[in-house]
Design a protein around this motif. Structure first.
Motif, PDB file in Angstrom:
ATOM      1  N   TRP A   1      77.960   3.012  60.284  1.00  0.00           N
ATOM      2  CA  TRP A   1      77.187   4.234  60.107  1.00  0.00           C
ATOM      3  C   TRP A   1      78.148   5.382  60.106  1.00  0.00           C
ATOM      4  CZ3 TRP A   1      76.327   7.729  64.298  1.00  0.00           C
ATOM      5  CH2 TRP A   1      76.873   7.002  65.546  1.00  0.00           C
ATOM      6  N   ILE A   2      77.657   6.584  59.770  1.00  0.00           N
ATOM      7  CA  ILE A   2      78.281   7.756  59.741  1.00  0.00           C
ATOM      8  C   ILE A   2      77.805   9.089  60.064  1.00  0.00           C
ATOM      9  CG2 ILE A   2      77.677   8.341  57.480  1.00  0.00           C
ATOM     10  CD1 ILE A   2      81.015   9.270  57.212  1.00  0.00           C
ATOM     11  N   PHE A   3      78.197   9.977  61.007  1.00  0.00           N
ATOM     12  CA  PHE A   3      77.509  11.315  61.274  1.00  0.00           C
ATOM     13  C   PHE A   3      77.046  12.065  60.093  1.00  0.00           C
ATOM     14  CE2 PHE A   3      79.004  10.427  65.674  1.00  0.00           C
ATOM     15  CZ  PHE A   3      77.859  10.628  66.331  1.00  0.00           C
ATOM     16  N   ILE A   4      76.354  12.822  60.250  1.00  0.00           N
ATOM     17  CA  ILE A   4      76.285  14.050  58.996  1.00  0.00           C
ATOM     18  C   ILE A   4      77.120  15.003  59.364  1.00  0.00           C
ATOM     19  CG2 ILE A   4      74.429  15.474  58.332  1.00  0.00           C
ATOM     20  CD1 ILE A   4      72.164  13.718  59.054  1.00  0.00           C
ATOM     21  N   THR A   5      78.037  15.265  58.284  1.00  0.00           N
ATOM     22  CA  THR A   5      78.988  16.134  58.225  1.00  0.00           C
ATOM     23  C   THR A   5      78.507  17.465  57.400  1.00  0.00           C
ATOM     24  OG1 THR A   5      80.289  15.134  56.671  1.00  0.00           O
ATOM     25  CG2 THR A   5      80.933  14.639  59.024  1.00  0.00           C
ATOM     26  N   ASP A   6      77.769  17.492  56.602  1.00  0.00           N
ATOM     27  CA  ASP A   6      77.132  18.236  55.561  1.00  0.00           C
ATOM     28  C   ASP A   6      76.450  19.378  56.325  1.00  0.00           C
ATOM     29  OD1 ASP A   6      76.559  20.138  53.808  1.00  0.00           O
ATOM     30  OD2 ASP A   6      76.950  18.599  52.295  1.00  0.00           O
ATOM     31  N   ARG A   7      76.821  20.659  56.603  1.00  0.00           N
ATOM     32  CA  ARG A   7      75.876  21.528  57.280  1.00  0.00           C
ATOM     33  C   ARG A   7      74.750  21.906  56.391  1.00  0.00           C
ATOM     34  NH1 ARG A   7      80.236  26.417  59.223  1.00  0.00           N
ATOM     35  NH2 ARG A   7      81.188  25.015  60.655  1.00  0.00           N
ATOM     36  N   ASP A   8      74.605  21.664  54.941  1.00  0.00           N
ATOM     37  CA  ASP A   8      73.629  21.856  54.078  1.00  0.00           C
ATOM     38  C   ASP A   8      73.134  20.776  53.851  1.00  0.00           C
ATOM     39  OD1 ASP A   8      73.853  24.694  54.327  1.00  0.00           O
ATOM     40  OD2 ASP A   8      75.213  24.499  52.495  1.00  0.00           O
ATOM     41  N   PHE A   9      72.901  19.716  54.620  1.00  0.00           N
ATOM     42  CA  PHE A   9      72.539  18.157  54.453  1.00  0.00           C
ATOM     43  C   PHE A   9      71.191  18.414  53.847  1.00  0.00           C
ATOM     44  CE2 PHE A   9      70.673  14.125  55.120  1.00  0.00           C
ATOM     45  CZ  PHE A   9      71.756  13.091  54.657  1.00  0.00           C
ATOM     46  N   GLN A  10      70.086  19.111  54.744  1.00  0.00           N
ATOM     47  CA  GLN A  10      68.860  18.755  54.566  1.00  0.00           C
ATOM     48  C   GLN A  10      68.478  19.629  53.278  1.00  0.00           C
ATOM     49  OE1 GLN A  10      66.341  19.997  57.723  1.00  0.00           O
ATOM     50  NE2 GLN A  10      64.497  19.226  56.840  1.00  0.00           N
ATOM     51  N   VAL A  11      69.202  20.409  52.942  1.00  0.00           N
ATOM     52  CA  VAL A  11      68.650  21.327  51.687  1.00  0.00           C
ATOM     53  C   VAL A  11      69.177  20.885  50.626  1.00  0.00           C
ATOM     54  CG1 VAL A  11      69.341  23.542  50.382  1.00  0.00           C
ATOM     55  CG2 VAL A  11      69.108  23.699  53.142  1.00  0.00           C
ATOM     56  N   LYS A  12      70.309  20.188  50.429  1.00  0.00           N
ATOM     57  CA  LYS A  12      71.021  19.393  49.425  1.00  0.00           C
ATOM     58  C   LYS A  12      70.166  18.061  48.935  1.00  0.00           C
ATOM     59  CE  LYS A  12      75.768  21.100  49.772  1.00  0.00           C
ATOM     60  NZ  LYS A  12      77.047  20.676  49.958  1.00  0.00           N
ATOM     61  N   ALA A  13      69.737  17.401  50.118  1.00  0.00           N
ATOM     62  CA  ALA A  13      68.955  16.040  50.169  1.00  0.00           C
ATOM     63  C   ALA A  13      67.711  16.509  49.572  1.00  0.00           C
ATOM     64  CB  ALA A  13      68.855  15.352  51.328  1.00  0.00           C
ATOM     65  N   GLU A  14      66.861  17.436  49.932  1.00  0.00           N
ATOM     66  CA  GLU A  14      65.530  17.799  49.397  1.00  0.00           C
ATOM     67  C   GLU A  14      65.573  18.035  48.164  1.00  0.00           C
ATOM     68  OE1 GLU A  14      64.164  20.835  52.257  1.00  0.00           O
ATOM     69  OE2 GLU A  14      63.449  19.255  53.573  1.00  0.00           O
ATOM     70  N   ARG A  15      66.602  18.657  47.586  1.00  0.00           N
ATOM     71  CA  ARG A  15      66.847  19.304  46.255  1.00  0.00           C
ATOM     72  C   ARG A  15      66.740  18.060  45.303  1.00  0.00           C
ATOM     73  NH1 ARG A  15      71.723  22.989  45.680  1.00  0.00           N
ATOM     74  NH2 ARG A  15      70.217  24.124  47.139  1.00  0.00           N
TER      75      ARG A  15
END
Length: 388
Positions: A155-169
């Motif tokens: 598994w891996i930690f979330i490193t992208d600060r905009d993870f939620q915004v990009k994923a929702e897009r």
């Protein structure tokens, strides 16, 4: 001494069919079958001695089951509860073994990457948790709580600060939504990526076809015939694949794929074509987005979050290619690899249906909330350990 008369047996009509089925049923256990036969013989008024001779049972056994049925009926033919052998190990010992299995071996100074059942049994004795314990006992304890320390997942930690915004897009595009507005009929969503290093391995002996009770056989030794990259663009809602092979990946090969798609209808005259890509070197960052829009003004590049290319649906198609085309790998040369990929692409497009993508923005919110709780709890435990 006077002989004690046998207990008279009367089988009621409601019980007779059950007793007969028990006595002559093919799936009845042998012990239950013999007990039922004792009851049927006794119901005919036969003596215990005669029943013993006809069934081959001991006289005391016949007398026991006859008396039990006379007193309790059908429930009397079942075994009584027994105390059994006293337990060899206490519940505390079983709990200690489970706790040990839930620790990393390195924490105990054991030079192992993960526990196996034999190693756990050995460590239990070394720690004097038990004087001796069998491997099967340890396996049974772990099975009770589905503990499998010999397995592992990455598994891996979330490193992208905009993870939620990009994923929702990206997830919104799969649901045909962009900036809160539904996509029009002349707007399309393309998922694109590269499958790198597909090798041509020529087996030294021909592959044998499967036969009766025999799997396909592929020779282990092979000669290397080079490798190529397979670039593919997948129309998410039309379930159509556009692909071609290149010697290597890079900006130019990726733009060739874009041109292959955007030069034909309905994409050439579409209002907007959204290109979902990961953060690979050939299409990374804002420069890649600007390069795409400069070449094709109606194309919009949308990046998945870092380390989240699994959100790119073309990866699902690549997994199909890996299972059905590439494995097992037995190709004479690279042209054969390319021909097989192109032929499979046509075959796939003939019957393909859109993927049933079930991970929505609501699922994303639940996942991020769960990860946030896990991170908070872990930080609190770490602070508590430091304070202690």
């Amino acid at each position: 001494m006077p002989v004690t008369a046998a207990c008279p047996i009367v089988v009621r009509a409601a019980e007779r069919e059950r007793v007969k089925k028990m006595a002559y049923g093919h799936k009845t256990e042998h012990r239950m079958r013999m007990r039922a036969r004792v009851v049927l013989h006794a119901a005919r008024g036969r003596s215990n001695a005669r029943i013993a001779r006809e069934t081959g049972l001991h006289l005391d056994t016949v007398r026991t089951w006859r008396d039990r049925f006379a007193q309790q009926g059908l429930p009397g033919l079942t075994d009584r509860k027994r105390t059994g052998r006293p337990p060899t190990f206490s519940p505390l010992q079983a709990t200690q073994v489970k706790a040990l299995a839930c620790q990393l071996p390195a924490e105990s100074g054991v030079p192992l990457s993960r526990w196996s059942v034999p190693e756990l049994a050995r460590e239990v004795v070394a720690r004097e948790i038990a004087f001796a314990v069998s491997i099967s006992t340890v396996r049974r304890w772990l099975h009770q709580d589905a503990i499998k320390p010999w397995q592992h997942r990455s598994w891996i930690f979330i490193t992208d600060r905009d993870f939620q915004v990009k994923a929702e897009r990206v997830l919104d595009l799969y649901a045909r939504t962009w900036d809160g507005q539904p996509l029009g009929a002349d707007e399309y969503v393309i998922s694109a990526d590269e499958k790198t290093s597909i090798q041509a391995r020529c087996c030294c002996h021909p592959t044998l076809a499967p036969g009766r009770a025999r799997a396909m056989r592929v020779n282990h030794t092979y000669g290397r015939g080079g490798a190529l990259a397979y670039l593919a663009a997948y129309d998410v809602h039309c379930a159509k694949v556009f692909g071609h092979c290149e010697k290597t990946t890079g900006i130019d090969p990726f733009m060739n794929l874009v041109a292959q798609v955007m030069s034909q209808e309905p994409y050439a005259s579409a209002k907007r074509v959204f290109w979902i890509v990961d953060n690979g070197s050939s299409h990374r960052g804002q420069k890649a987005a600007d390069r795409l829009s400069a070449a094709f003004p109606n194309a919009v590049m949308v990046h998945t979050p870092v380390h989240a290319s699994w959100r790119n649906q073309v990866e699902v198609y690549f997994s199909v290619v890996q299972r059905k085309v590439v494995s097992p790998n037995d190709f004479t040369d690279l042209p054969q690899v390319g021909d097989r990929l192109r032929a499979f692409e046509d075959r796939y497009n003939a019957t393909a249906q859109p993927f049933q993508w079930k991970f929505t923005t609501s699922d994303l919110d639940d996942l991020l909330a769960k990860l946030d709780r896990h991170t908070t709890d872990h930080q609190e435990e770490s602070c508590g350990a430091l304070a202690a």
